[in-house]
Design an enzyme around this catalytic site. Structure first.
Site, PDB file in Angstrom:
ATOM      1  CD  GLU A   1      -8.123 -32.215   9.239  1.00 48.13           C
ATOM      2  OE1 GLU A   1      -6.918 -32.326   9.274  1.00 48.13           O
ATOM      3  OE2 GLU A   1      -8.563 -32.886   9.787  1.00 48.13           O
TER       4      GLU A   1
ATOM      5  CD  GLU B   1      -4.811 -35.823  15.946  1.00 46.69           C
ATOM      6  OE1 GLU B   1      -5.748 -35.109  15.266  1.00 46.69           O
ATOM      7  OE2 GLU B   1      -4.280 -36.724  14.739  1.00 46.69           O
TER       8      GLU B   1
END
Length: 607
Positions: A565, A594
């Site tokens: 994260e 990502e």
């Protein structure tokens, strides 16, 4: 078996397969992050729903921020925040705030705040449509201001619903959601704005625009098409009804899953039934029991409260010797929101039906094609990749399963040749302990929360030359466990800020882990006309909370999640792009977003 059960069970089986392929990872702790898809950036779409993606992802919302001096003290920053103009005295949602007033926003503020804001923005949109010209100053900049104001307020409310859910807030959001979706559609289907973007694309000055500006124009044109701009009046009306209904169904789906997760509670009083649970899990379940009225609960003597929240659920699946308990908890988990008043089966059916109708209206064969229209890959390439993964992993996974059967048979497990789902996680842990002498619980003391954060921030300093320092008290927070940090460059000047909400709170906080944008970097929203607005992010996880006076002791999987994260947060916070509509994580395709998060994960394994 109902569709809701099949959906949940299928996801669970895929995660178990993931465990068998790599026994160093835990099952069922694949965090999900909300991601407002790329064609929802400029026209905020369904902002009250989460957007899961195939592991993790990120999303964004906007807020006002700027420093006249990059070296302001904490006191000066507080002064800056409190000196902004207040539009409506009693509603914090309508103030021109610096950091969102998370601690003072109540459900009662939502209905009047959103309705007042939408009326104001409708007037601004009408003015933009009346005066629009195919130039950056007359089109993109005023559009960004309109969108920013809406997204920041909806983003704050949506965030509070994710981390501090309650019936009053749900009701307020449900009541105003049709109005917010309607405004989104009005904005996205504006012919004046669409034609102005097309005029920029077709102008002789097109080649002189920066890549960032070209990306904005091209994405706006595509987004307008995907929002129904080209549909005839009757089909556009049908499209808008579908969008309203999808927003309503998606919201209800998520609420049912959360409520079903919260509904399961199992109180255990016999110590034999919790045999095998590690000390951290016993402490957590005793703490949960205390919060439910069992004031004398202790880790040593109980009672212990088992829930479906990830830290509790995972502990039972991996360590509880009581097979009956594992089965009960497993079945409760996979049957969430599939029976009774929280049954999602009909909702799933209707979502699939409406998505197909939407795709057909837009000229696509199916909804997968609509989804992939804003991604780098195609449906065919996605299928190709899935088949590559399946073919490469199938035989090793089968062998892993055979190894597990052989091991469990040697341990005297009945029916070892036909292990049930609630056996696999438990015996995989025992196999790992036997084969590698690794017990995930034994690693926890090495990964105390403060130590992990120090290591993460030290790594960020080495890689990017930034310094991260606590700034607790500078910004309002929604829970006492939330930490606030300032990110400084090598000269000590602030370049970003972020919140971190690390711990599980099953009574009010949804599961998973995600990163979201509070404030985006933007030249247009500069306060002094020269320096861009600085970004602010928040990270949310659901790791095991501290027990007593001990810090949170993390599993390696939880460490990975924090690094992941933080990778998303870094992409948002370290951007140097000043065009607000493509800065940081905004307008990045799902199959590209990502990269930074996976990159940061690699440092957990490779020095």
């Amino acid at each position: 078996m109902s569709k809701a059960r099949i959906f949940t069970a299928t996801a669970l089986l895929l995660l178990i397969l993931h465990l068998l392929i790599s026994v160093s990872r835990s099952i069922l702790l694949q965090p999900i992050c909300p991601l407002i898809d790329s064609h929802s950036l400029s026209y905020p779409k369904q902002l009250f729903k989460s957007y899961p993606c195939p592991l993790w992802s990120s999303s964004f919302s906007l807020c006002l921020l700027h420093f006249r001096s990059p070296r302001r003290s904490t006191a000066a920053l507080r002064s800056y925040s409190s000196s902004t103009v207040i539009r409506t005295e009693n509603n914090p949602l309508l103030k021109d705030f610096y950091f969102p007033p998370f601690d003072s926003i109540k459900a009662a503020h939502v209905r009047p705040g959103i309705r007042s804001l939408i009326k104001q923005l409708e007037r601004e949109l009408e003015e933009l449509e009346r005066t629009v010209e195919p130039t950056w100053q007359k089109l993109v900049e005023p559009l960004e201001r309109i969108v920013d104001r809406l997204v920041v307020v909806l983003g704050v409310i949506s965030h509070l619903k994710s981390v501090k859910d309650d019936p009053e807030l749900r009701s307020a959001i449900e009541e105003v959601q049709p109005e917010t979706v309607a405004f989104h559609l009005k904005l996205g289907q504006s012919k004046a704005i669409y034609n102005a973007f097309k005029a920029i694309k077709e102008s002789p000055d097109w080649d002189t625009l920066s890549d960032a500006k070209k990306r904005i124009v091209e994405s706006q044109i595509k987004d307008a098409v995907l929002t129904g701009i080209a549909l005839e009046d009757d089909k556009r009306e049908q499209f808008n009804k579908i969008e309203q209904e999808l927003a309503k169904l998606s919201k209800k789906f998520g609420e049912n899953v959360l409520d079903a997760t919260k509904r399961f509670e199992k109180l255990i009083t016999d110590k034999k039934d919790v045999e095998g649970l590690p000390a951290t899990a016993l402490g957590l379940t005793a703490k949960t029991a205390m919060s439910k009225g069992h004031e004398n609960a202790t880790a040593e003597n109980g009672p212990w409260m088992i829930t479906l929240d990830a830290p509790s659920f995972m502990a039972v699946m991996q360590h509880a010797k009581n097979r009956t308990l594992r089965e009960e908890v497993y079945r409760a988990f996979v049957n969430r929101a599939s029976t009774g008043d929280l049954d999602n089966t009909a909702i799933i059916d209707q979502i699939l039906k409406l998505r197909l109708e939407k795709a057909k209206l837009l000229g696509y064969n199916n909804y997968a094609e609509v989804s992939m229209a804003t991604k780098m890959a195609t449906v065919e390439k996605a299928d190709e990749l899935l088949e590559k993964l399946r073919s490469a992993s199938w035989n090793p996974a089968v062998q892993d399963m055979e190894d597990l059967k052989y091991f469990s048979k040697n341990q005297g497990v009945p029916k070892a040749d036909n292990l049930s789902h609630w056996d696999i996680g438990f015996w995989s842990e025992r196999l790992r302990e036997s084969k590698y002498e690794i017990n995930e619980e034994d690693l926890r003391p090495y990964f105390s929360f403060p130590k992990v954060m120090d290591g993460l921030f030290s790594l960020a300093n080495k890689l990017f030359g930034i310094n991260i320092e606590p700034a607790d008290g500078l910004a309002p927070v929604w829970n006492d466990d939330v930490r606030f940090y300032r990110v400084n460059d090598s000269s000590g000047s602030p370049i970003a800020f972020f919140y971190f909400d690390p711990y599980s709170r099953p009574s009010e906080k949804r599961g998973g882990a995600w990163m979201d944008e509070v404030v985006g970097r933007s030249r247009v929203l500069s306060q002094d006309g020269s320096s861009p607005r600085l970004p602010v992010a928040h990270m949310v996880c659901n790791q095991m909370p501290p027990v007593g006076d001990k810090p949170s002791l993390m599993t390696f999987r939880e460490v990975e999640t924090v690094f992941h994260e933080f990778g998303h947060a870094l992409q948002h916070m370290l951007t140097k792009q000043d065009e607000g509509l493509v800065a940081g994580i905004r307008n990045v395709e799902w199959d590209a977003v990502e990269l930074p998060s996976q990159f940061m994960e690699n440092w957990c394994y490779h020095r």
